[in-house]
Design an enzyme around this catalytic site. Structure first.
Site, PDB file in Angstrom:
ATOM      1  N   ASP A  55       0.847  -1.194   0.000  1.00  0.00           N
ATOM      2  CA  ASP A  55       0.000   0.000   0.000  1.00  0.00           C
ATOM      3  C   ASP A  55       0.880   1.241   0.000  1.00  0.00           C
ATOM      4  OD1 ASP A  55      -3.016   0.679   0.299  1.00  0.00           O
ATOM      5  OD2 ASP A  55      -1.969   2.140   1.534  1.00  0.00           O
TER       6      ASP A  55
HETATM    7  C1  LIG Z   1       2.760   8.680  -5.489  1.00  0.00           C
HETATM    8  C2  LIG Z   1       2.482   7.674  -6.569  1.00  0.00           C
HETATM    9  C3  LIG Z   1       1.559   6.653  -6.382  1.00  0.00           C
HETATM   10  N1  LIG Z   1       1.322   5.755  -7.385  1.00  0.00           N
HETATM   11  C4  LIG Z   1       0.352   4.662  -7.211  1.00  0.00           C
HETATM   12  C5  LIG Z   1       0.921   3.392  -6.583  1.00  0.00           C
HETATM   13  C6  LIG Z   1      -0.324   2.654  -6.151  1.00  0.00           C
HETATM   14  O1  LIG Z   1      -0.741   1.811  -7.247  1.00  0.00           O
HETATM   15  C7  LIG Z   1      -1.347   3.765  -5.942  1.00  0.00           C
HETATM   16  C8  LIG Z   1      -1.773   3.875  -4.495  1.00  0.00           C
HETATM   17  O2  LIG Z   1      -2.837   3.016  -4.236  1.00  0.00           O
HETATM   18  P1  LIG Z   1      -2.731   1.641  -3.453  1.00  0.00           P
HETATM   19  O3  LIG Z   1      -3.994   1.465  -2.704  1.00  0.00           O
HETATM   20  O4  LIG Z   1      -1.438   1.558  -2.711  1.00  0.00           O
HETATM   21  O5  LIG Z   1      -2.660   0.552  -4.614  1.00  0.00           O
HETATM   22  P2  LIG Z   1      -3.684   0.182  -5.752  1.00  0.00           P
HETATM   23  O6  LIG Z   1      -5.107   0.365  -5.304  1.00  0.00           O
HETATM   24  O7  LIG Z   1      -3.255   0.882  -7.009  1.00  0.00           O
HETATM   25  O8  LIG Z   1      -3.371  -1.356  -5.975  1.00  0.00           O
HETATM   26  P3  LIG Z   1      -3.634  -2.600  -4.974  1.00  0.00           P
HETATM   27  O9  LIG Z   1      -4.565  -3.513  -5.715  1.00  0.00           O
HETATM   28  O10 LIG Z   1      -2.269  -3.205  -4.745  1.00  0.00           O
HETATM   29  O11 LIG Z   1      -4.258  -2.072  -3.703  1.00  0.00           O
HETATM   30  O12 LIG Z   1      -0.714   4.997  -6.340  1.00  0.00           O
HETATM   31  C9  LIG Z   1       2.000   5.828  -8.592  1.00  0.00           C
HETATM   32  O13 LIG Z   1       1.779   5.010  -9.492  1.00  0.00           O
HETATM   33  N2  LIG Z   1       2.926   6.817  -8.772  1.00  0.00           N
HETATM   34  C10 LIG Z   1       3.202   7.756  -7.824  1.00  0.00           C
HETATM   35  O14 LIG Z   1       4.059   8.641  -8.065  1.00  0.00           O
END
Ligand SMILES: Cc1cn([C@H]2C[C@H](O)[C@@H](COP(=O)(O)OP(=O)(O)OP(=O)(O)O)O2)c(=O)[nH]c1=O
Length: 227
Positions: A80
Site C-alpha cells: 500500500d
Molecule cells: C505517489 C504515486 C503513487 N502511485 C500509485 C501506486 C499505487 O498503485 C497507488 C496507491 O494506491 P494503493 O492502494 O497503494 O494501490 P492500488 O489500489 O493501485 O493497488 P492494490 O490492488 O495493490 O491495492 O498509487 C504511482 O503510481 N505513482 C506515484 O508517483
C-alpha cells in the site's frame, strides 16, 4: 517458493517483473477509506493486512484446481502506498474527485511530502482435513509467517498554479494514484527532487521487497520489522 502478488496495480506488477521473478497475480478489492484520526502508520499497516486477509479469503473460496497451481507453502505479497504531508499526520490517498485532488495539491505545492509504501509478505500453507460427514476433504489456508516493511521517500514539488492542476486533472493520470500524481508519468514534471527509493514512490520499493522475499524464503535479513 510460489509468490502471489495480491494487487490490481499495473505498476506493482511491472516493477516485480523487472526482478525476473515468477509470480501470479490476484486482484483484491478492499475499502481504503482512512478512519477518523488514523495515523499514517496505523492506516498503512491496516491496509496491507486487510489486503492479505482478503487475498487469503479469495484463495480459500476458489476451487481445488486453483489451489493445485500453487505449491504449499506459498507467499502472498500485499502493498500500500500513501503520501504523508510535512505535518507528519495528514494522509494523502487516491483523490475521490477534482476538488479532493486540488486540496491535496495546494498543500503539496512548493513543499516537501513523503511517500510511504508498506509491503507485507504473508506465508501460508494449505491444510487438508478429511471429515467423515463430507465426501471431499475440506481445505483451508493457514498463516505460518508474516513480515512487513515500510519504506519512506521524500518528494519535493515545485509551486503549482491552478492552470497546472486543471491540466493535470484533465489528463486522467491522477485518479488512481496516492496523492493524485504519478512520478513515472506527467507527474514527474512537478517533482524537483526526491530523497530515497524511486520505486517506493511508484508503489513497490523493489530492492527492499526482494530482500524481504529472500528473508522469508531463506531466513536471514537485518532490515525486516517482524509484525
Ligand atoms: C505517489 C504515486 C503513487 N502511485 C500509485 C501506486 C499505487 O498503485 C497507488 C496507491 O494506491 P494503493 O492502494 O497503494 O494501490 P492500488 O489500489 O493501485 O493497488 P492494490 O490492488 O495493490 O491495492 O498509487 C504511482 O503510481 N505513482 C506515484 O508517483
Amino acid at each position: 517458493m510460489d509468490i502471489v502478488l495480491a494487487s490490481g496495480s499495473p505498476r506493482r506488477r511491472e516493477l516485480l517483473e523487472r526482478a525476473q521473478l515468477d509470480f501470479t497475480i490476484l486482484s483484491v478489492d478492499i475499502d481504503e477509506t482512512p478512519l477518523d484520526n488514523e495515523s499514517p502508520t496505523d492506516y498503512i499497516e491496516r491496509m496491507v493486512e486487510t489486503k492479505a486477509n482478503a487475498a487469503i479469503q479469495q484463495l480459500s473460496d476458489t476451487s481445488q484446481a486453483d489451489h493445485d497451481s500453487l505449491t504449499s507453502p506459498f507467499m502472498i505479497l500485499t502493498s500500500d502506498t500513501i503520501g504523508v504531508l510535512s505535518d507528519g499526520k495528514t494522509v494523502l490517498v487516491k483523490p475521490v474527485d477534482r476538488e479532493h485532488a486540488y486540496s491535496m495539491w495546494q498543500r503539496m505545492s512548493d513543499n516537501v511530502h513523503e511517500v510511504w509504501t508498506a509491503v507485507q509478505a504473508t506465508q501460508v500453507q494449505l491444510l487438508t482435513k478429511a471429515e467423515p460427514s463430507k465426501a471431499k476433504p475440506t481445505q483451508c489456508l493457514q498463516i505460518i509467517n508474516q513480515q512487513r516493511i515500510t519504506e519512506r521517500t521524500e518528494v519535493t514539488f515545485i509551486p503549482l498554479t491552478t492552470q497546472m492542476m486543471s491540466d493535470y486533472w484533465n489528463s486522467g493520470e491522477p485518479a488512481d494514484k496516492a496523492g493524485g500524481y504519478g512520478i513515472q508519468g506527467l507527474g514527474a514534471t512537478w517533482v524537483s527532487r526526491i530523497n530515497g527509493s524511486y520505486t517506493n514512490v511508484v508503489g513497490l520499493p523493489l530492492a527492499q521487497t526482494l530482500a524481504l522475499i529472500k528473508e522469508m524464503t531463506e531466513g536471514s535479513m537485518d532490515t525486516v520489522n517482524p509484525l
